[in-house]
Structures are given as C-alpha cells and as structure tokens.
Design a protein around this motif. Structure first.
Motif, mmCIF file in Angstrom:
data_model
loop_
_atom_site.group_PDB
_atom_site.id
_atom_site.type_symbol
_atom_site.label_atom_id
_atom_site.label_comp_id
_atom_site.label_asym_id
_atom_site.label_seq_id
_atom_site.Cartn_x
_atom_site.Cartn_y
_atom_site.Cartn_z
ATOM 1 N N ASP A 28 -33.419 26.692 28.154
ATOM 2 C CA ASP A 28 -32.328 26.150 27.033
ATOM 3 C C ASP A 28 -32.973 26.444 25.872
ATOM 4 N N THR A 29 -32.888 27.556 25.147
ATOM 5 C CA THR A 29 -33.731 27.802 24.140
ATOM 6 C C THR A 29 -33.240 29.010 23.494
ATOM 7 N N THR A 30 -33.369 29.537 22.094
ATOM 8 C CA THR A 30 -32.797 30.660 21.627
ATOM 9 C C THR A 30 -33.896 31.345 20.836
ATOM 10 N N GLU A 32 -33.662 32.309 17.833
ATOM 11 C CA GLU A 32 -33.742 31.738 16.705
ATOM 12 C C GLU A 32 -34.626 30.644 16.383
ATOM 13 N N TRP A 33 -34.308 29.435 17.492
ATOM 14 C CA TRP A 33 -35.250 28.297 17.398
ATOM 15 C C TRP A 33 -36.671 28.708 17.400
ATOM 16 N N ILE A 34 -37.015 29.728 18.524
ATOM 17 C CA ILE A 34 -38.435 29.899 18.693
ATOM 18 C C ILE A 34 -39.141 30.540 17.603
ATOM 19 N N SER A 36 -38.156 30.175 14.279
ATOM 20 C CA SER A 36 -37.985 29.501 12.881
ATOM 21 C C SER A 36 -39.139 28.346 13.195
ATOM 22 N N ARG A 37 -39.468 28.086 14.540
ATOM 23 C CA ARG A 37 -40.235 27.027 14.672
ATOM 24 C C ARG A 37 -41.477 27.247 14.920
ATOM 25 N N THR A 38 -41.806 28.398 15.509
ATOM 26 C CA THR A 38 -43.299 28.869 15.585
ATOM 27 C C THR A 38 -43.673 30.312 15.118
ATOM 28 N N VAL A 112 -61.430 25.707 24.925
ATOM 29 C CA VAL A 112 -59.877 25.952 24.402
ATOM 30 C C VAL A 112 -59.784 26.841 23.356
ATOM 31 N N CYS A 113 -58.789 26.625 22.445
ATOM 32 C CA CYS A 113 -58.435 27.618 21.513
ATOM 33 C C CYS A 113 -59.545 27.647 20.625
ATOM 34 N N SER A 114 -60.450 26.944 20.699
ATOM 35 C CA SER A 114 -61.567 27.044 19.790
ATOM 36 C C SER A 114 -62.928 27.902 20.235
ATOM 37 N N ASP A 151 -40.681 24.511 31.191
ATOM 38 C CA ASP A 151 -40.796 23.554 30.220
ATOM 39 C C ASP A 151 -40.693 24.269 28.986
ATOM 40 N N ARG A 152 -39.480 24.037 28.398
ATOM 41 C CA ARG A 152 -39.039 24.881 27.198
ATOM 42 C C ARG A 152 -40.222 24.749 25.933
ATOM 43 N N SER A 153 -40.676 23.536 25.673
ATOM 44 C CA SER A 153 -41.374 23.151 24.512
ATOM 45 C C SER A 153 -43.055 23.914 24.908
ATOM 46 N N THR A 206 -49.611 20.426 29.306
ATOM 47 C CA THR A 206 -48.799 19.277 29.002
ATOM 48 C C THR A 206 -49.195 18.936 27.399
ATOM 49 N N MET A 207 -48.290 19.093 26.581
ATOM 50 C CA MET A 207 -48.658 18.855 25.219
ATOM 51 C C MET A 207 -47.582 18.287 24.387
ATOM 52 N N GLN A 208 -47.923 17.203 23.578
ATOM 53 C CA GLN A 208 -47.315 16.465 22.469
ATOM 54 C C GLN A 208 -47.121 17.196 21.397
ATOM 55 N N GLY A 209 -46.332 18.448 21.268
ATOM 56 C CA GLY A 209 -46.422 19.243 20.312
ATOM 57 C C GLY A 209 -46.300 18.927 18.846
ATOM 58 N N SER A 210 -45.355 17.983 18.282
ATOM 59 C CA SER A 210 -45.319 17.627 17.083
ATOM 60 C C SER A 210 -46.608 16.663 16.659
ATOM 61 N N PRO A 243 -57.125 33.569 11.368
ATOM 62 C CA PRO A 243 -56.969 32.196 12.047
ATOM 63 C C PRO A 243 -56.761 32.313 13.616
ATOM 64 N N HIS A 244 -56.803 31.109 14.177
ATOM 65 C CA HIS A 244 -56.513 31.037 15.462
ATOM 66 C C HIS A 244 -54.805 31.089 15.379
ATOM 67 N N GLN A 245 -54.146 31.526 16.309
ATOM 68 C CA GLN A 245 -52.649 31.813 16.155
ATOM 69 C C GLN A 245 -51.996 30.739 16.867
ATOM 70 N N ALA A 246 -51.596 29.400 16.511
ATOM 71 C CA ALA A 246 -50.851 28.607 17.366
ATOM 72 C C ALA A 246 -49.160 28.576 16.813
ATOM 73 N N ASN A 247 -49.264 28.545 15.504
ATOM 74 C CA ASN A 247 -47.858 28.393 14.953
ATOM 75 C C ASN A 247 -48.002 29.064 13.607
ATOM 76 N N ILE A 248 -46.938 29.823 13.197
ATOM 77 C CA ILE A 248 -46.893 30.224 11.740
ATOM 78 C C ILE A 248 -46.941 29.274 10.836
ATOM 79 N N ARG A 249 -46.379 28.123 11.151
ATOM 80 C CA ARG A 249 -46.234 27.200 10.158
ATOM 81 C C ARG A 249 -47.678 26.368 9.742
ATOM 82 N N ILE A 250 -48.504 26.574 11.014
ATOM 83 C CA ILE A 250 -49.829 25.899 10.852
ATOM 84 C C ILE A 250 -50.520 26.970 9.855
HETATM 85 C C1 LIG Z 1 -44.429 22.924 20.024
HETATM 86 C C2 LIG Z 1 -43.915 23.141 18.646
HETATM 87 C C3 LIG Z 1 -43.369 24.662 18.318
HETATM 88 C C4 LIG Z 1 -42.588 22.304 18.685
HETATM 89 O O1 LIG Z 1 -42.000 22.323 17.406
HETATM 90 P P1 LIG Z 1 -41.621 20.857 16.747
HETATM 91 O O2 LIG Z 1 -40.680 21.503 15.321
HETATM 92 O O3 LIG Z 1 -42.764 20.136 16.563
HETATM 93 O O4 LIG Z 1 -40.371 20.261 17.538
HETATM 94 P P2 LIG Z 1 -40.328 18.904 18.633
HETATM 95 O O5 LIG Z 1 -41.290 19.023 19.651
HETATM 96 O O6 LIG Z 1 -40.445 17.865 17.506
HETATM 97 O O7 LIG Z 1 -39.025 19.007 18.896
HETATM 98 C C5 LIG Z 1 -37.889 19.137 18.077
HETATM 99 C C6 LIG Z 1 -36.532 19.513 19.021
HETATM 100 O O8 LIG Z 1 -36.510 20.599 19.527
HETATM 101 C C7 LIG Z 1 -36.544 20.568 21.111
HETATM 102 N N1 LIG Z 1 -37.183 21.788 21.556
HETATM 103 C C8 LIG Z 1 -38.418 21.889 22.021
HETATM 104 N N2 LIG Z 1 -38.689 23.047 22.556
HETATM 105 C C9 LIG Z 1 -37.569 23.985 22.312
HETATM 106 C C10 LIG Z 1 -37.077 24.993 22.583
HETATM 107 N N3 LIG Z 1 -38.073 25.879 23.059
HETATM 108 N N4 LIG Z 1 -36.000 25.558 22.084
HETATM 109 C C11 LIG Z 1 -35.099 24.712 21.570
HETATM 110 N N5 LIG Z 1 -35.297 23.459 21.480
HETATM 111 C C12 LIG Z 1 -36.610 23.001 21.563
HETATM 112 C C13 LIG Z 1 -37.007 19.322 21.472
HETATM 113 O O9 LIG Z 1 -36.449 18.852 22.860
HETATM 114 C C14 LIG Z 1 -36.445 18.364 20.491
HETATM 115 O O10 LIG Z 1 -35.125 17.939 20.662
HETATM 116 P P3 LIG Z 1 -34.601 16.486 20.150
HETATM 117 O O11 LIG Z 1 -34.752 16.269 18.815
HETATM 118 O O12 LIG Z 1 -33.371 16.610 20.650
HETATM 119 O O13 LIG Z 1 -35.542 15.549 21.026
HETATM 120 C C15 LIG Z 1 -44.667 22.469 17.641
HETATM 121 O O14 LIG Z 1 -44.917 21.172 17.586
HETATM 122 C C16 LIG Z 1 -46.132 23.024 17.656
HETATM 123 O O15 LIG Z 1 -46.478 24.208 17.511
HETATM 124 N N6 LIG Z 1 -47.003 21.986 17.831
HETATM 125 C C17 LIG Z 1 -48.518 22.427 17.672
HETATM 126 C C18 LIG Z 1 -48.958 23.479 18.758
HETATM 127 C C19 LIG Z 1 -50.558 23.934 18.732
HETATM 128 O O16 LIG Z 1 -51.029 23.675 17.721
HETATM 129 N N7 LIG Z 1 -51.127 23.916 20.156
HETATM 130 C C20 LIG Z 1 -52.243 23.861 20.201
HETATM 131 C C21 LIG Z 1 -53.284 23.944 19.412
HETATM 132 S S1 LIG Z 1 -53.870 25.395 20.106
#
Ligand SMILES: CC(C)(COP(=O)(O)OP(=O)(O)OC[C@H]1O[C@@H](n2cnc3c(N)ncnc32)[C@H](O)[C@@H]1OP(=O)(O)O)[C@@H](O)C(=O)NCCC(=O)NCCS
Length: 317
Positions: A28-30, A32-34, A36-38, A112-114, A151-153, A206-210, A243-250
């Motif tokens: 359940d993802t797009t 566009e979401w991936i 713009s967020r990563t 890990v990533c370091s 796990d879409r996250s 398992t990751m608490q991404g935000s 840099p290590h490539q984890a997220n374009i916003r980082i």
């Molecule tokens: C994982 C990551 C991309 C998530 O982006 P985010 O903007 O923080 O998104 P959140 O986790 O706050 O989730 C926001 C919403 O998007 C949803 N979502 C998560 N993954 C999604 C996906 N693939 N597609 C669509 N929606 C998604 C969540 O369920 C959440 O929905 P809700 O608001 O209804 O609960 C981002 O947190 C990240 O890159 N974190 C660090 C990664 C990192 O550095 N990792 C390890 C170090 S090497």
C-alpha cells in the motif's frame, strides 16, 4: 611521515532491479510517496543464488585492478557487513579464498550503516603503525535478506551492493582523520529482533523511522563540526560530500549544515536505496567514474546507522 591513501576503488551492484512501481504492486504505497519522502526510485536486489560474499568479491576485484597491485601484496582484509552469508566463517575469509591468497589476517566488522567508516578507521591505524601496507577494505550488504517485504515503511528503503577500496601506505597525505562513535541505548529504534514465530526464526529490520531520522540529522551535524575542527579546516574547503545514503532529506540537511550546494554531494540513493555498509564506497566509486572526484580533492565521508553508530573520514583523494 606515513600516510594511508586510497589507491583503488571498485564497486558492484546485483543485476536485479526493484523499482517503486514494482513495490506498488504488492504494498500500500506509491512511487510518489517513496520518491518525495526518501528520494529513492529503485534499488538493486540479489538473486536467489547470490550472497553478500559475491558482492564483496566482485567489488574487491575491481578495487585491486584499479589500484594496480597484485593480490599477493594485500596484507589485511576487512569487510564491513551486517548480512554475512553465514554466522561464520567471515566474509573476509571467504573473499581471501576467492582471491586465491593465503595467510594475511582477514576479519569482518559489524557497525551496520557506519561499517565502512569503522573499517577505514581501523585500516588507517594498521597503516600508520606500520602493521600493514596494502589493506582491502570492503563494505557489502544484502539488506534484502533481512527486509520484511510486507512492511511498507521498511521494504521501500533497502538495497544490496558492495564497494571496496585498497588503502595503502604513502608519503602523500590521504586520510586526514577518522572519528567513530557509538551509543547503544536506543536499540529498540532500529534493530533486527529475534522473533520466534511458530518455531521459525524470522529476522527482519524493525525501525521507528521518524525518530531515527531526527537523531540521524542531529548527529550528522555534530560529525561535520568534529571533522572540520580536528583538521583546522573550514566548510568551504570541502570539495565533495560522500555520505551514507539513507534518505535524500538527510543528505540535504547535512549539505545545508555544510553550506554546500547539492551539486557537491555524491547522490546515489535514487538508484541504490540504502545499501548499508556498501553505500559510501559505492558512492565514492560513482564519483570517481563520473569524473567529479579528482586527485587532490578534499572529501568528507560520513555515516549514521544501527547501534547507534556514526562516524566520519576526511580524505585528501
Ligand atoms: C522511514 C521514513 C522514510 C519514513 O518517512 P516519514 O516521513 O518519517 O514517515 P512516518 O514514518 O512519519 O510516516 C508518515 C505516514 O506515512 C505512512 N507510510 C509509511 N511508509 C509508507 C509508504 N511506503 N507508503 C505510503 N505511506 C507510508 C505511515 O504509515 C504514516 O501514516 P499515518 O500518518 O497515517 O500514520 C523516514 O522516517 C526515514 O527515512 N527515516 C530514517 C531512515 C534511516 O536513516 N534509517 C537508518 C539509518 S541508516
């Protein structure tokens, strides 16, 4: 004075590509979401017959060839990985055998990533204490093997690959400094738990991404200051951020901290995703092959990852 200098770089990506559009079909993802967020559009994934040691070996062969040394001249092999083929023997021992060399020490490290920055830091000390002259340092990971594709996250983030350097003793400046750190207190934010489900061990990330995101950005800010202050250098002195490539916003946040335009950042995340220990040597190799990174340039490498671990290497290329 003895310096350690990068003499050759190589990298390798598995052939199979997993695009955001592919992930849209099962999650359940797009796209566009991936995107713009990563910043990720696609990532390479190992085939069922490929292991992390294969990625490490392919990258190593190219680094050795580019360094123009013989395999017999290698006197230490260090592999940074979180996804070894087996618990033991190490990938480093496996690569040694595949290269057809014997007797030199070979070991894996896990940060890990370091991991690649940790590996460079260790190798630098071996060279500066004259314990080795040519060291093969590899970062290789098959993160797809520990990713839960339901796990879409998480499924959207990770990719597989390998990168390697030959670090050699030199009378010319190379590695100016390395700084490595760890803090184990936030384990639950990013880890691979031992989940025993119906007597079958399922080990996936398992990751608490935000939360990880916020800690990563703050920590990387400090890494930049630490590396510059230790070398009495200014932000403007840095030619390239690798840099290590984890997220374009980082990456964008770190570039902003350095008052650096994104044109000076080697970006591979769009095509590689997060390849953990492989991401920095993969980016370094791409920077060299594209003609951006040239001899004499000052390069800052930095990483943050599970543990938490983090670190930097400031290098005169
Ligand atoms: C994982 C990551 C991309 C998530 O982006 P985010 O903007 O923080 O998104 P959140 O986790 O706050 O989730 C926001 C919403 O998007 C949803 N979502 C998560 N993954 C999604 C996906 N693939 N597609 C669509 N929606 C998604 C969540 O369920 C959440 O929905 P809700 O608001 O209804 O609960 C981002 O947190 C990240 O890159 N974190 C660090 C990664 C990192 O550095 N990792 C390890 C170090 S090497």
């Amino acid at each position: 004075m003895i310096f350690s200098k990068i003499k050759g770089v190589g990298s390798y990506l598995p052939k199979k590509v997993l695009t955001n559009k592919d992930l849209e079909k099962t999650l359940d993802t797009t796209d566009e979401w991936i995107t713009s967020r990563t910043g990720i559009k696609e990532r390479h994934i190992v085939g069922s017959d490929e292991q992390t040691s294969d990625l490490a070996f392919e990258a190593a062969k190219k680094a050795i060839s580019n360094a123009d040394i013989s395999t017999e001249e290698i006197d230490l092999i260090i592999v940074a990985t979180t996804t070894p083929d087996k618990i033991f023997p190490s990938i480093a021992c496996n690569v040694q055998t595949k290269l057809g060399i014997k007797n030199c020490p070979a070991f894996d490290i896990q940060a890990v990533c370091s991991g690649f920055i940790y590996g460079l830091s260790i190798a630098d000390k071996f060279i500066k204490t004259q314990s080795a002259k040519n060291i093969l340092v590899i970062g290789a990971d098959s993160m797809s093997k520990i990713t839960d594709y339901t796990d879409r996250s998480n499924a959207i983030l990770w990719g597989d690959g390998g990168g390697a350097v030959i670090l050699s003793s030199s009378d010319q400046q190379g590695i100016l400094s390395t700084h490595i750190h760890a803090d184990g207190q936030h384990e639950e934010l990013l880890h691979v738990p031992n989940n025993n489900i119906k007597n079958k061990i399922k080990q996936t990330i398992t990751m608490q991404g935000s939360q990880v995101f916020k800690i990563a950005v703050n920590t990387l800010d400090k890494i930049v200051d630490e590396a510059l202050e230790a070398n009495n250098l200014q932000k403007k002195d840095i030619d390239w951020l690798v840099p290590h490539q984890a997220n374009i916003r980082i990456l964008e946040a770190t570039a902003k901290k350095l008052q650096m335009s994104m044109d000076k950042v080697i970006v591979t995340i769009d095509r590689h995703g997060n390849t953990s220990a492989a991401s920095i040597p993969l980016a370094l190799d791409e920077g060299i092959i594209s003609g951006k990174i040239k001899p004499g340039h000052l390069i800052l490498m930095e990483a943050f990852g599970g543990g938490f671990t983090w670190g930097s290497a400031l290098i005169r290329f």
